[in-house]
Scaffold this motif. Sequence first.
Motif, PDB file in Angstrom:
ATOM      1  N   VAL A   1       0.836  -1.205   0.000  1.00 47.75           N
ATOM      2  CA  VAL A   1       0.000   0.000   0.000  1.00 47.75           C
ATOM      3  C   VAL A   1       0.868   1.252   0.000  1.00 47.75           C
ATOM      4  CG1 VAL A   1      -1.665   1.320   1.386  1.00 47.75           C
ATOM      5  CG2 VAL A   1      -1.990  -1.121   1.063  1.00 47.75           C
ATOM      6  N   GLY A   2       1.946   1.234   0.788  1.00 48.36           N
ATOM      7  CA  GLY A   2       2.843   2.381   0.835  1.00 48.36           C
ATOM      8  C   GLY A   2       3.486   2.671  -0.509  1.00 48.36           C
ATOM      9  N   ILE A   3       3.891   1.623  -1.220  1.00 49.41           N
ATOM     10  CA  ILE A   3       4.512   1.814  -2.539  1.00 49.41           C
ATOM     11  C   ILE A   3       3.504   2.370  -3.528  1.00 49.41           C
ATOM     12  CG2 ILE A   3       5.525   0.578  -4.503  1.00 49.41           C
ATOM     13  CD1 ILE A   3       6.938  -1.213  -2.394  1.00 49.41           C
ATOM     14  N   ILE A   4       2.284   1.860  -3.495  1.00 48.82           N
ATOM     15  CA  ILE A   4       1.247   2.378  -4.397  1.00 48.82           C
ATOM     16  C   ILE A   4       0.948   3.843  -4.088  1.00 48.82           C
ATOM     17  CG2 ILE A   4      -1.196   2.187  -5.019  1.00 48.82           C
ATOM     18  CD1 ILE A   4      -0.840  -0.892  -4.668  1.00 48.82           C
TER      19      ILE A   4
ATOM     20  N   LEU B   1      12.458  -0.360  -1.780  1.00 46.23           N
ATOM     21  CA  LEU B   1      12.669   0.053  -3.171  1.00 46.23           C
ATOM     22  C   LEU B   1      14.154   0.190  -3.527  1.00 46.23           C
ATOM     23  CD1 LEU B   1       9.877   2.730  -3.737  1.00 46.23           C
ATOM     24  CD2 LEU B   1       9.939   0.364  -4.518  1.00 46.23           C
ATOM     25  N   LYS B   2      14.975   0.431  -2.537  1.00 50.46           N
ATOM     26  CA  LYS B   2      16.400   0.685  -2.777  1.00 50.46           C
ATOM     27  C   LYS B   2      17.100  -0.442  -3.541  1.00 50.46           C
ATOM     28  CE  LYS B   2      19.681   3.173  -0.193  1.00 50.46           C
ATOM     29  NZ  LYS B   2      20.167   3.538   1.133  1.00 50.46           N
ATOM     30  N   PRO B   3      16.899  -1.724  -3.177  1.00 49.99           N
ATOM     31  CA  PRO B   3      17.578  -2.787  -3.944  1.00 49.99           C
ATOM     32  C   PRO B   3      17.155  -2.831  -5.414  1.00 49.99           C
ATOM     33  CG  PRO B   3      16.642  -3.667  -1.910  1.00 49.99           C
ATOM     34  CD  PRO B   3      16.182  -2.257  -2.030  1.00 49.99           C
ATOM     35  N   PHE B   4      15.876  -2.541  -5.672  1.00 53.06           N
ATOM     36  CA  PHE B   4      15.407  -2.556  -7.065  1.00 53.06           C
ATOM     37  C   PHE B   4      15.998  -1.394  -7.853  1.00 53.06           C
ATOM     38  CE2 PHE B   4      12.100  -4.862  -4.765  1.00 53.06           C
ATOM     39  CZ  PHE B   4      12.057  -6.030  -5.510  1.00 53.06           C
ATOM     40  N   ARG B   5      16.151  -0.243  -7.194  1.00 56.00           N
ATOM     41  CA  ARG B   5      16.745   0.913  -7.878  1.00 56.00           C
ATOM     42  C   ARG B   5      18.197   0.651  -8.226  1.00 56.00           C
ATOM     43  NH1 ARG B   5      13.636   4.976  -4.059  1.00 56.00           N
ATOM     44  NH2 ARG B   5      11.761   5.193  -5.318  1.00 56.00           N
TER      45      ARG B   5
ATOM     46  N   ILE C   1       7.158  -1.017  -9.573  1.00 55.84           N
ATOM     47  CA  ILE C   1       6.473  -2.111 -10.270  1.00 55.84           C
ATOM     48  C   ILE C   1       7.075  -3.453  -9.864  1.00 55.84           C
ATOM     49  CG2 ILE C   1       6.044  -3.160 -12.523  1.00 55.84           C
ATOM     50  CD1 ILE C   1       5.966  -0.264 -13.636  1.00 55.84           C
ATOM     51  N   PHE C   2       8.393  -3.532  -9.850  1.00 58.83           N
ATOM     52  CA  PHE C   2       9.045  -4.785  -9.499  1.00 58.83           C
ATOM     53  C   PHE C   2       8.873  -5.104  -8.015  1.00 58.83           C
ATOM     54  CE2 PHE C   2      11.073  -3.756 -13.500  1.00 58.83           C
ATOM     55  CZ  PHE C   2      11.008  -4.985 -14.143  1.00 58.83           C
ATOM     56  N   ALA C   3       8.902  -4.090  -7.177  1.00 48.19           N
ATOM     57  CA  ALA C   3       8.683  -4.314  -5.745  1.00 48.19           C
ATOM     58  C   ALA C   3       7.264  -4.820  -5.496  1.00 48.19           C
ATOM     59  CB  ALA C   3       8.932  -3.022  -4.968  1.00 48.19           C
ATOM     60  N   ILE C   4       6.290  -4.245  -6.190  1.00 46.64           N
ATOM     61  CA  ILE C   4       4.905  -4.691  -6.037  1.00 46.64           C
ATOM     62  C   ILE C   4       4.754  -6.138  -6.505  1.00 46.64           C
ATOM     63  CG2 ILE C   4       2.570  -4.372  -6.980  1.00 46.64           C
ATOM     64  CD1 ILE C   4       3.108  -1.330  -6.822  1.00 46.64           C
ATOM     65  N   LEU C   5       5.393  -6.484  -7.610  1.00 40.83           N
ATOM     66  CA  LEU C   5       5.333  -7.870  -8.094  1.00 40.83           C
ATOM     67  C   LEU C   5       5.901  -8.848  -7.060  1.00 40.83           C
ATOM     68  CD1 LEU C   5       6.379  -7.477 -11.841  1.00 40.83           C
ATOM     69  CD2 LEU C   5       4.143  -8.177 -10.958  1.00 40.83           C
ATOM     70  N   ILE C   6       7.038  -8.513  -6.483  1.00 44.36           N
ATOM     71  CA  ILE C   6       7.671  -9.387  -5.487  1.00 44.36           C
ATOM     72  C   ILE C   6       6.807  -9.470  -4.223  1.00 44.36           C
ATOM     73  CG2 ILE C   6       9.686  -9.654  -3.970  1.00 44.36           C
ATOM     74  CD1 ILE C   6      10.224 -10.373  -6.899  1.00 44.36           C
ATOM     75  N   LEU C   7       6.276  -8.337  -3.774  1.00 48.66           N
ATOM     76  CA  LEU C   7       5.438  -8.350  -2.575  1.00 48.66           C
ATOM     77  C   LEU C   7       4.165  -9.160  -2.797  1.00 48.66           C
ATOM     78  CD1 LEU C   7       5.888  -4.667  -1.401  1.00 48.66           C
ATOM     79  CD2 LEU C   7       6.646  -6.713  -0.188  1.00 48.66           C
ATOM     80  N   GLN C   8       3.543  -9.015  -3.950  1.00 51.10           N
ATOM     81  CA  GLN C   8       2.340  -9.794  -4.253  1.00 51.10           C
ATOM     82  C   GLN C   8       2.674 -11.284  -4.342  1.00 51.10           C
ATOM     83  OE1 GLN C   8      -0.356  -8.247  -3.283  1.00 51.10           O
ATOM     84  NE2 GLN C   8      -1.440  -9.072  -5.023  1.00 51.10           N
TER      85      GLN C   8
ATOM     86  N   LEU D   1       6.461  10.769   5.296  1.00 48.33           N
ATOM     87  CA  LEU D   1       6.576   9.522   6.033  1.00 48.33           C
ATOM     88  C   LEU D   1       6.418   8.307   5.113  1.00 48.33           C
ATOM     89  CD1 LEU D   1       7.148   9.146   8.987  1.00 48.33           C
ATOM     90  CD2 LEU D   1       4.733   8.744   9.358  1.00 48.33           C
ATOM     91  N   VAL D   2       5.507   8.390   4.160  1.00 49.41           N
ATOM     92  CA  VAL D   2       5.326   7.287   3.206  1.00 49.41           C
ATOM     93  C   VAL D   2       6.604   7.102   2.389  1.00 49.41           C
ATOM     94  CG1 VAL D   2       4.068   6.537   1.146  1.00 49.41           C
ATOM     95  CG2 VAL D   2       2.810   7.429   3.101  1.00 49.41           C
ATOM     96  N   TRP D   3       7.190   8.199   1.918  1.00 52.07           N
ATOM     97  CA  TRP D   3       8.441   8.103   1.149  1.00 52.07           C
ATOM     98  C   TRP D   3       9.535   7.452   1.989  1.00 52.07           C
ATOM     99  CZ3 TRP D   3       8.932   8.935  -3.927  1.00 52.07           C
ATOM    100  CH2 TRP D   3       7.957   9.691  -4.573  1.00 52.07           C
ATOM    101  N   GLN D   4       9.636   7.855   3.244  1.00 56.12           N
ATOM    102  CA  GLN D   4      10.668   7.286   4.109  1.00 56.12           C
ATOM    103  C   GLN D   4      10.407   5.807   4.390  1.00 56.12           C
ATOM    104  OE1 GLN D   4      10.417   9.931   7.469  1.00 56.12           O
ATOM    105  NE2 GLN D   4      11.852  11.404   6.575  1.00 56.12           N
ATOM    106  N   LEU D   5       9.141   5.435   4.504  1.00 57.83           N
ATOM    107  CA  LEU D   5       8.784   4.049   4.790  1.00 57.83           C
ATOM    108  C   LEU D   5       9.114   3.116   3.632  1.00 57.83           C
ATOM    109  CD1 LEU D   5       7.276   1.958   6.630  1.00 57.83           C
ATOM    110  CD2 LEU D   5       5.210   2.583   5.374  1.00 57.83           C
ATOM    111  N   VAL D   6       8.827   3.537   2.411  1.00 55.95           N
ATOM    112  CA  VAL D   6       8.992   2.632   1.261  1.00 55.95           C
ATOM    113  C   VAL D   6      10.387   2.660   0.656  1.00 55.95           C
ATOM    114  CG1 VAL D   6       6.544   2.694   0.703  1.00 55.95           C
ATOM    115  CG2 VAL D   6       8.100   4.254  -0.464  1.00 55.95           C
TER     116      VAL D   6
END
Length: 185
Positions: free
Chosen positions: A116-119, A147-151, A165-172, A138-143
């Motif tokens: 949810v935070g990434i979306i 996201l850092k490894p994907f970047r 997009i890739f983080a959401i795929l892995i989380l799902q 706060l949302v930016w700091q949380l996610v």
Amino acid sequence: MSSANQAVVFLVQNLFLLYIYVVLLRFLLQVAKADFYNPVSQFIVKATAPILNPLRRIIPGIGGLDIASLLLAWVLYVAMIIAIFYLVYGQMVPVVNLLIYSVTGLIKTIAGIYLVGIIISAIMSWIPQARQNPVGLLVWQLVEPPLKPFRKLLPDMGGIDLSPIFAILILQFLRMLLQPPYVFI
């Protein structure tokens, strides 16, 4: 199950989950080293302090991680499962199932918070003033940690960030993988 019973289960589950989310947000914001003085952070700290402060005296942190908040979230998850199972079946949950459901449920809840935070952060990236808002910051700091490894892995795409997009795929994928079978022994 009767409709009254369903309504009670719905209420019990959502009240427990609401507080579990707040406790897990406190843990995740500490992991992300988010701004402690943010008004939303202050709300989360004040909402969890009455239970967490005494727990922290007994359970120390390990490596900068607040183990007490994770333990509290797990205990609340266990209590929720016991309460729901008792309301539905009128008996106790088998211990093995209780452990499996509580641990997988907790991991799925953490993945859901990040999802949810990434979306939200992706949507807020379209709004220029979103980072000045305390919630947006706060949302930016949380996610940022997930996201850092994907970047780092993805090549520069000319100003377009595909890491969400890739983080959401892995989380799902993780959430689907942890879907326990609904069979009680």
